[in-house]
Design a protein around this motif. Sequence first.
Motif, short mmCIF file in Angstrom:
data_model
loop_
_atom_site.label_atom_id
_atom_site.label_comp_id
_atom_site.label_asym_id
_atom_site.label_seq_id
_atom_site.Cartn_x
_atom_site.Cartn_y
_atom_site.Cartn_z
N LEU A 116 1.00 -1.35 -0.07
CA LEU A 116 0.13 0.05 -0.05
C LEU A 116 0.66 1.29 -0.10
N ASP B 94 -2.07 2.56 -2.34
CA ASP B 94 -2.92 3.40 -1.82
C ASP B 94 -2.88 4.66 -2.62
N GLY C 276 -8.79 1.19 -1.01
CA GLY C 276 -7.40 1.44 -0.14
C GLY C 276 -7.79 1.30 1.24
#
Length: 144
Positions: free
Chosen positions: A39, A55, A69
């Motif tokens: 992420l 992300d 996310g």
Amino acid sequence: MANRTTRINPDPLDKIVTSLTGRDVESVRKRIEAMEHLLEGLIKIPGTNRKIGLDVILDVIPVGGDAIGALMGAWMVWEARNLGMSKSQMARMFGNVGIDFLLGIVPIVGAIPDYFFRSNTRNLKIIKRHLDKQHPASAIIDQR
């Protein structure tokens, strides 16, 4: 012609399966660290010392990308729950995920604050502090 049978050593495969599904502290730590890397630190930006991950990349998808996310970040909090972390620690972690979601809700432009507010990295630090205090044997020396 002789029939040759190749036997696969199950030990390495068992290690992989255990680390993906195990509830032991070391397996959970590895999964959470892997998710945080996915992420927040997947790709290094050329010419800088900074990395981006899914992300920030997902922010280009209006609302849905940021929601994905946030769900992935919430999974990290779920794993923290499985480690027996306190409700106040988990509330703080959910707060980080919520702030990250709100910052990134504006398509494309939202990627900028999302780039600087790394909720998953913050949550990983909270989890590591808990693990290092409650389960010192599971501590791993960072090699980054």
